[in-house]
Structures are given as C-alpha cells and as structure tokens.
Design a protein around this motif. Structure first.
Motif, PDB file in Angstrom:
ATOM      1  N   ILE A  37       0.850  -1.190   0.000  1.00  0.00           N
ATOM      2  CA  ILE A  37       0.000   0.000   0.000  1.00  0.00           C
ATOM      3  C   ILE A  37       0.889   1.244   0.000  1.00  0.00           C
ATOM      4  O   ILE A  37       1.929   1.283   0.663  1.00  0.00           O
ATOM      5  CB  ILE A  37      -0.924   0.029   1.230  1.00  0.00           C
ATOM      6  CG1 ILE A  37      -1.900  -1.149   1.192  1.00  0.00           C
ATOM      7  CG2 ILE A  37      -1.698   1.341   1.305  1.00  0.00           C
ATOM      8  CD1 ILE A  37      -2.901  -1.093   0.063  1.00  0.00           C
ATOM      9  N   GLY A  39       1.303   5.175   0.983  1.00  0.00           N
ATOM     10  CA  GLY A  39       0.809   6.231   1.872  1.00  0.00           C
ATOM     11  C   GLY A  39       1.426   7.562   1.492  1.00  0.00           C
ATOM     12  O   GLY A  39       2.566   7.615   1.009  1.00  0.00           O
ATOM     13  N   ASP A 174      -0.440   6.630   7.194  1.00  0.00           N
ATOM     14  CA  ASP A 174      -1.493   6.633   6.170  1.00  0.00           C
ATOM     15  C   ASP A 174      -1.537   5.305   5.428  1.00  0.00           C
ATOM     16  O   ASP A 174      -2.613   4.762   5.156  1.00  0.00           O
ATOM     17  CB  ASP A 174      -1.242   7.779   5.189  1.00  0.00           C
ATOM     18  CG  ASP A 174      -2.289   7.853   4.087  1.00  0.00           C
ATOM     19  OD1 ASP A 174      -3.492   7.932   4.401  1.00  0.00           O
ATOM     20  OD2 ASP A 174      -1.902   7.823   2.908  1.00  0.00           O
ATOM     21  N   ALA A 175      -0.367   4.749   5.119  1.00  0.00           N
ATOM     22  CA  ALA A 175      -0.312   3.454   4.443  1.00  0.00           C
ATOM     23  C   ALA A 175      -0.885   2.352   5.331  1.00  0.00           C
ATOM     24  O   ALA A 175      -1.642   1.488   4.873  1.00  0.00           O
ATOM     25  CB  ALA A 175       1.131   3.125   4.055  1.00  0.00           C
ATOM     26  N   ARG A 177      -3.089   2.677   7.768  1.00  0.00           N
ATOM     27  CA  ARG A 177      -4.541   2.858   7.901  1.00  0.00           C
ATOM     28  C   ARG A 177      -5.273   2.214   6.725  1.00  0.00           C
ATOM     29  O   ARG A 177      -6.255   1.483   6.914  1.00  0.00           O
ATOM     30  CB  ARG A 177      -4.868   4.351   7.979  1.00  0.00           C
ATOM     31  CG  ARG A 177      -6.350   4.675   8.059  1.00  0.00           C
ATOM     32  CD  ARG A 177      -6.579   6.166   7.967  1.00  0.00           C
ATOM     33  NE  ARG A 177      -6.114   6.716   6.688  1.00  0.00           N
ATOM     34  CZ  ARG A 177      -6.829   6.667   5.574  1.00  0.00           C
ATOM     35  NH1 ARG A 177      -8.023   6.088   5.565  1.00  0.00           N
ATOM     36  NH2 ARG A 177      -6.349   7.191   4.457  1.00  0.00           N
ATOM     37  N   LYS A 178      -4.782   2.474   5.530  1.00  0.00           N
ATOM     38  CA  LYS A 178      -5.439   1.907   4.351  1.00  0.00           C
ATOM     39  C   LYS A 178      -5.254   0.398   4.267  1.00  0.00           C
ATOM     40  O   LYS A 178      -6.171  -0.346   3.880  1.00  0.00           O
ATOM     41  CB  LYS A 178      -4.918   2.602   3.090  1.00  0.00           C
ATOM     42  CG  LYS A 178      -5.365   4.054   2.980  1.00  0.00           C
ATOM     43  CD  LYS A 178      -4.933   4.699   1.691  1.00  0.00           C
ATOM     44  CE  LYS A 178      -3.483   5.039   1.669  1.00  0.00           C
ATOM     45  NZ  LYS A 178      -3.106   5.886   0.500  1.00  0.00           N
ATOM     46  N   ALA A 179      -4.059  -0.081   4.643  1.00  0.00           N
ATOM     47  CA  ALA A 179      -3.804  -1.522   4.590  1.00  0.00           C
ATOM     48  C   ALA A 179      -4.703  -2.264   5.572  1.00  0.00           C
ATOM     49  O   ALA A 179      -5.188  -3.366   5.279  1.00  0.00           O
ATOM     50  CB  ALA A 179      -2.333  -1.799   4.895  1.00  0.00           C
ATOM     51  N   GLU A 180      -4.934  -1.698   6.751  1.00  0.00           N
ATOM     52  CA  GLU A 180      -5.800  -2.349   7.737  1.00  0.00           C
ATOM     53  C   GLU A 180      -7.241  -2.430   7.252  1.00  0.00           C
ATOM     54  O   GLU A 180      -7.956  -3.393   7.550  1.00  0.00           O
ATOM     55  CB  GLU A 180      -5.718  -1.606   9.067  1.00  0.00           C
ATOM     56  CG  GLU A 180      -4.380  -1.824   9.791  1.00  0.00           C
ATOM     57  CD  GLU A 180      -4.267  -1.015  11.062  1.00  0.00           C
ATOM     58  OE1 GLU A 180      -5.066  -0.053  11.224  1.00  0.00           O
ATOM     59  OE2 GLU A 180      -3.376  -1.323  11.885  1.00  0.00           O
ATOM     60  N   ILE A 181      -7.678  -1.429   6.509  1.00  0.00           N
ATOM     61  CA  ILE A 181      -9.035  -1.475   5.944  1.00  0.00           C
ATOM     62  C   ILE A 181      -9.155  -2.645   4.975  1.00  0.00           C
ATOM     63  O   ILE A 181     -10.124  -3.415   5.019  1.00  0.00           O
ATOM     64  CB  ILE A 181      -9.365  -0.147   5.247  1.00  0.00           C
ATOM     65  CG1 ILE A 181      -9.470   0.983   6.278  1.00  0.00           C
ATOM     66  CG2 ILE A 181     -10.663  -0.256   4.445  1.00  0.00           C
ATOM     67  CD1 ILE A 181      -9.648   2.355   5.660  1.00  0.00           C
ATOM     68  N   TYR A 182      -8.176  -2.788   4.088  1.00  0.00           N
ATOM     69  CA  TYR A 182      -8.212  -3.890   3.118  1.00  0.00           C
ATOM     70  C   TYR A 182      -8.105  -5.242   3.819  1.00  0.00           C
ATOM     71  O   TYR A 182      -8.812  -6.203   3.470  1.00  0.00           O
ATOM     72  CB  TYR A 182      -7.074  -3.743   2.111  1.00  0.00           C
ATOM     73  CG  TYR A 182      -7.311  -2.664   1.082  1.00  0.00           C
ATOM     74  CD1 TYR A 182      -8.338  -2.778   0.149  1.00  0.00           C
ATOM     75  CD2 TYR A 182      -6.501  -1.536   1.038  1.00  0.00           C
ATOM     76  CE1 TYR A 182      -8.546  -1.784  -0.804  1.00  0.00           C
ATOM     77  CE2 TYR A 182      -6.717  -0.548   0.091  1.00  0.00           C
ATOM     78  CZ  TYR A 182      -7.730  -0.676  -0.830  1.00  0.00           C
ATOM     79  OH  TYR A 182      -7.943   0.305  -1.767  1.00  0.00           O
TER      80      TYR A 182
END
Length: 243
Positions: A37, A39, A174-175, A177-182
């Motif tokens: 990901i 960020g 930021d990276a 946060r997005k990786a945890e969502i996926y």
C-alpha cells in the motif's frame, strides 16, 4: 508401435496433461500472502531563505573596456549588498563571460557581412537573503548600484529535513490505515513489515499568498511574496498477511 503411432500417442498425452493442469487449482505462493500500500503525507512551511541570481552586463569597444566597466559596476553591487546586510559568504559567483557583439546589416535591410562593434562582459552572482522582509530592499539596492540583470529568485525552507521527517511518519501511518481497511475486509490481519520504499513528490511546491506589508517604507520596496511551500512524501509499504 510404429513411429507414426508413437507421435500420435505423445501428442495425446501432452494434450491430456495440459487439460489436467488447467482444471487443477494453482498452488499459493508467497506473493498471495502480502499486501503493498502507498501512503502519502504533506507538510507546509513558510520559506525563510531566498536565493536571488543577479548581475551586470556591460559593453565596451574593446574586450578590456567591457571587462573594466563590468568590474566597476560589479564592485558597486557588492558594496550595496554589504550595506544591505548581506554577508560576503552569502554571495557566490555563478557565471562570468565575455562575448563579441556584432552588427548584422541584413537585420536592418542593408547588405554586407557582420561587423564587430564591441564586446559584452557578464558577471552573475547568487545572493542568499535570510531575512525575508529585506528581499525587496536588497533587490532595489543592487539595481541602484548598477545591477541590470536578474535571472530569478527561489525560496527554500532551512528546516526542510526536519519537516520531511514528520511527513515520513505520517505517510507510513497513512499506508497502515489503508492496509488495515483492506485486510479487515478480506478477513485477514497485517503481519510484519517486509519493505518500505520512499518517493519524493517532485520537490517543494510553492503555494503563493500575499505577503503582509508592515509599513509605508516596506511598500516602497520591490514587493516579493515567498508564499508557503508544500513538502510531500510518498511511501510504499509491503506487509505480510496473517489469518
């Protein structure tokens, strides 16, 4: 078995193996258990340094005369910079040249070959100003002293590295946060970080704003607006995935 029969048998066997391979599930490799990901983060700051490139162009009938006139004017520019509070170590020569000057008759509708009419001497310096409210005053002082060429002005932030360190930490967050969502959406968890790659966002980007003038005296100087600079960082983070 004849040669022809063996060839038919081998071709049929190969086709059968290809068909069998097409319907069997592919074995999972390491890449199937990873996620990468990107960020991004930005920080803004008001520049506290200005680098001005300016100088003197002077002409003379002879090369010596052009150089002498240039030296006289440039000496006056150096004195003006010193008087304006610019330290000598903040002044550096960036270019010195001497070129012939020709008259081209065809440009004026006349016939004839080019004719040497003199020489042009150029001397360019880069000046660093660290008091932003004095940039306009420094420019005016050098022009009054004889500078007749200004090639540009650039602004920079002296603590850019410290600010970029803040952006680096925010970009990694930021990276993640997005990786945890996926990962949550896929029913897995993030494991250890395997790799981090950084990419600068093309260098500082200026965001212009009006510079406040505090007095009538400042309004008389050449107006210069340093604005704000945006410093950006992008990072690509690779994680392992866990069940």
């Amino acid at each position: 078995m004849s040669v022809m029969q063996f060839r038919h048998f081998a071709a049929g066997l190969a086709l059968g193996l290809l068909t069998l391979g097409a319907v069997q599930p592919a074995l999972a490799d390491d890449d199937d258990r990873r996620i990468a990901i990107t960020g991004r983060a930005e920080v803004t700051a008001v520049p506290d340094r200005a680098d001005v490139t300016l100088g003197v162009d002077a002409e003379g009938k002879t090369a010596a005369a052009a150089m002498a006139e240039n030296a006289r004017r440039m000496s006056a520019v150096f004195e003006a910079l010193t008087a304006a509070g610019v330290a000598r170590e903040k002044i550096g020569t960036t270019g010195l040249s001497l070129q012939p000057v020709y008259d081209y008759p065809h440009q004026q509708g006349r016939n004839g070959p080019p004719r040497l009419v003199g020489f042009r001497a150029s001397n360019m310096v880069q000046v660093r100003v660290t008091e932003m409210d004095r940039v306009g005053k420094v420019l005016d002082a050098t022009v009054e002293a004889g500078a007749n060429t200004i090639h540009g002005i650039s602004f920079s932030v002296s603590e850019a590295d410290r600010l970029l360190d803040t952006a680096r930490a925010e970009a990694v967050a930021d990276a993640r946060r997005k990786a945890e969502i996926y990962a949550k959406a896929a029913g897995v968890r993030l494991g250890k970080v395997l790799r981090i790659d950084e990419a600068r966002g093309g260098g500082p980007q200026p965001v212009y704003r009006a510079m406040a003038m505090a007095s009538e005296a400042m309004r008389a100087d050449t107006p210069v607006a340093p604005g704000e600079q945006t410093l950006g960082i992008s990072v690509s983070v690779l994680w392992e995935l866990e069940d």
